[in-house]
Design an enzyme around this catalytic site. Structure first.
Site, PDB file in Angstrom:
ATOM      1  CD  GLU A   1       1.627  24.710  22.697  1.00 25.28           C
ATOM      2  OE1 GLU A   1       2.779  24.388  22.363  1.00 25.28           O
ATOM      3  OE2 GLU A   1       1.375  25.718  23.390  1.00 25.28           O
TER       4      GLU A   1
ATOM      5  CE  LYS B   1       9.462  31.651  24.744  1.00 27.23           C
ATOM      6  NZ  LYS B   1       8.774  30.834  23.713  1.00 27.23           N
TER       7      LYS B   1
ATOM      8  CD  GLU C   1       8.098  33.786  21.632  1.00 25.91           C
ATOM      9  OE1 GLU C   1       7.406  33.323  22.557  1.00 25.91           O
ATOM     10  OE2 GLU C   1       7.991  34.953  21.207  1.00 25.91           O
TER      11      GLU C   1
ATOM     12  CD  GLU D   1       1.739  37.274  24.058  1.00 29.34           C
ATOM     13  OE1 GLU D   1       2.029  36.079  24.235  1.00 29.34           O
ATOM     14  OE2 GLU D   1       2.477  38.063  23.428  1.00 29.34           O
TER      15      GLU D   1
END
Length: 396
Positions: A194, A145, A238, A374
């Site tokens: 976050e 990733k 993920e 996105e």
């Protein structure tokens, strides 16, 4: 934060009193901090990896403040993504603590900003090409990733960050809203969904996010996208990789750690995310929130896996220097309590305008067009606060 570490004044809206260049603000559901002036700046590391001695440097500065009788024993500021980057952390002259921001109805536009132009870096087609290259590297086994970001330059001479910070705080009080003076007439501003890590007493909480889907203005379609994200095997995998990394990094510091079996949906004004609240009890009360944050950084949610290979890919495939984007923003006090958010949904402002940033996690099977969409949706948080449509992120 203990009262010994801060000049306590109960205020209902400290965000409204934020003045770029004279103060910094950090607001979250746990409260708002307004840092005014600079008493002492944490000195640079002088080492290739400034994170390695960051907690020690901060402790040393807080010791100087205590020895001098300074009433504020806390630092506020931002830490960059790259190990050798320049952190911007200060002990303020005055630190005021107040209530969390009040609830609003979506991100409010800040009013007239005087925008003269938009310039993407890279252009959208080039970003999609970089995603395709990353997928080929993943298929070849180079890494599993990588998070690839892009930026959008907004030309706006004389730009004032304060109205945008207020608009972001009003639009989503569940976010971590910030306006941080980073020197040279520059301000780091944004509203991050976050939480990297917080520590209050011996209680430790992290809330990693990974796996995302753009929201829709149509309620039925919005609900469909949320349900599809929660079911998505790709996104759940993920997300699990990020949660495992966060739990693995925290576990050596904790006497106990709770990790839910699966993620929950997290909603922002523009995005759905998969999120998991990881909570525990720190084993050694001398381990500060900043020490925990540097042990976690960077998570796979902002870098990739394996970390070293993903960092190298970011350097090869991205068209700009991230600087403070995807770093840390927040505070820590002399007792070790603190709160650090991941520096996303953000911009870096200067007298000529501001640079907006957004990224997406690229894994096997990632579709370049979907990843571009996105990042456009993620840029929408800042664009809405500037009074621009999300489609502005797609300028060629």
């Amino acid at each position: 934060m203990t009262t010994a570490s801060v000049s306590v004044e109960t205020e209902s809206d400290l965000v409204a009193q934020y003045r770029p260049g004279a103060s910094s603000v950090f607001a979250s559901p746990r409260g708002t901090l307004l840092a005014e002036g600079t008493y002492f700046t944490v000195p640079p590391s002088g080492r290739p990896d400034g994170l390695a001695d960051l907690d020690r440097r901060v402790r040393a500065v807080l010791g100087v403040a205590e020895a001098a009788g300074h009433p504020v024993r806390a630092v506020v500021g931002a830490v960059p993504f790259a190990p050798g980057g320049r952190d911007h952390l200060v002990v303020p002259m005055r630190l005021r603590r107040g209530a969390p921001p009040g609830a609003g109805r979506g991100v409010r536009a800040a009013g007239t900003v005087g925008i003269r132009g938009l310039r993407p870096a890279p252009e959208p087609a080039r970003y999609a090409e970089a995603v395709a290259r990353a997928v080929r590297h993943i298929d070849a086994g180079a890494y599993t990733k990588v998070v690839l970001a892009r930026s959008l330059r907004v030309d706006a001479p004389g730009f004032d960050p304060a109205p945008v910070v207020r608009a972001l705080a009003a639009g989503d009080p569940s976010a971590h809203t910030f306006g941080i003076d980073v020197g040279g007439g520059r301000t780091l501003l944004g509203a991050s969904p976050e939480l990297l890590v917080s520590r209050r007493g011996r209680r430790v909480v992290a809330h990693p996010l990974a796996g995302s889907a753009p929201r829709s203005a149509d309620p039925a379609e919005d609900a469909r996208r949320a349900a599809a994200l929660l079911r998505s095997a790709k996104d759940r995998h993920e997300h699990a990789v990020v949660v495992d990394a966060v739990a693995g990094a925290l576990r050596p510091y904790c006497a106990e750690l709770s990790v839910p079996a699966g993620p929950a949906l997290v909603r922002t004004s523009t995005m759905w995310h998969l999120g998991t609240v990881v909570a525990g009890t720190v084993a050694d009360p001398e381990v500060s929130a900043l020490a925990l944050a540097t042990a976690l950084h960077p998570t796979p949610a902002v870098c990739g896996t394996p970390t070293a290979a993903a960092r190298a890919a970011i350097g090869e495939l991205e068209a700009f220097d991230r600087g403070l984007y995807t770093g840390l923003v927040g505070w820590v006090d002399a007792e070790g309590d603190g709160e650090w958010a991941v520096t996303i949904r953000c911009a870096l402002a200067d007298p000529g305008g501001l640079d907006l940033y957004a990224g997406a996690g690229i894994v096997a099977g990632s579709d370049p067009a979907a990843e571009l969409a996105e990042t456009s949706a993620k840029l929408g948080t800042m664009l809405a606060a500037l009074g621009l449509a999300a489609e502005s992120a797609d300028v060629a």
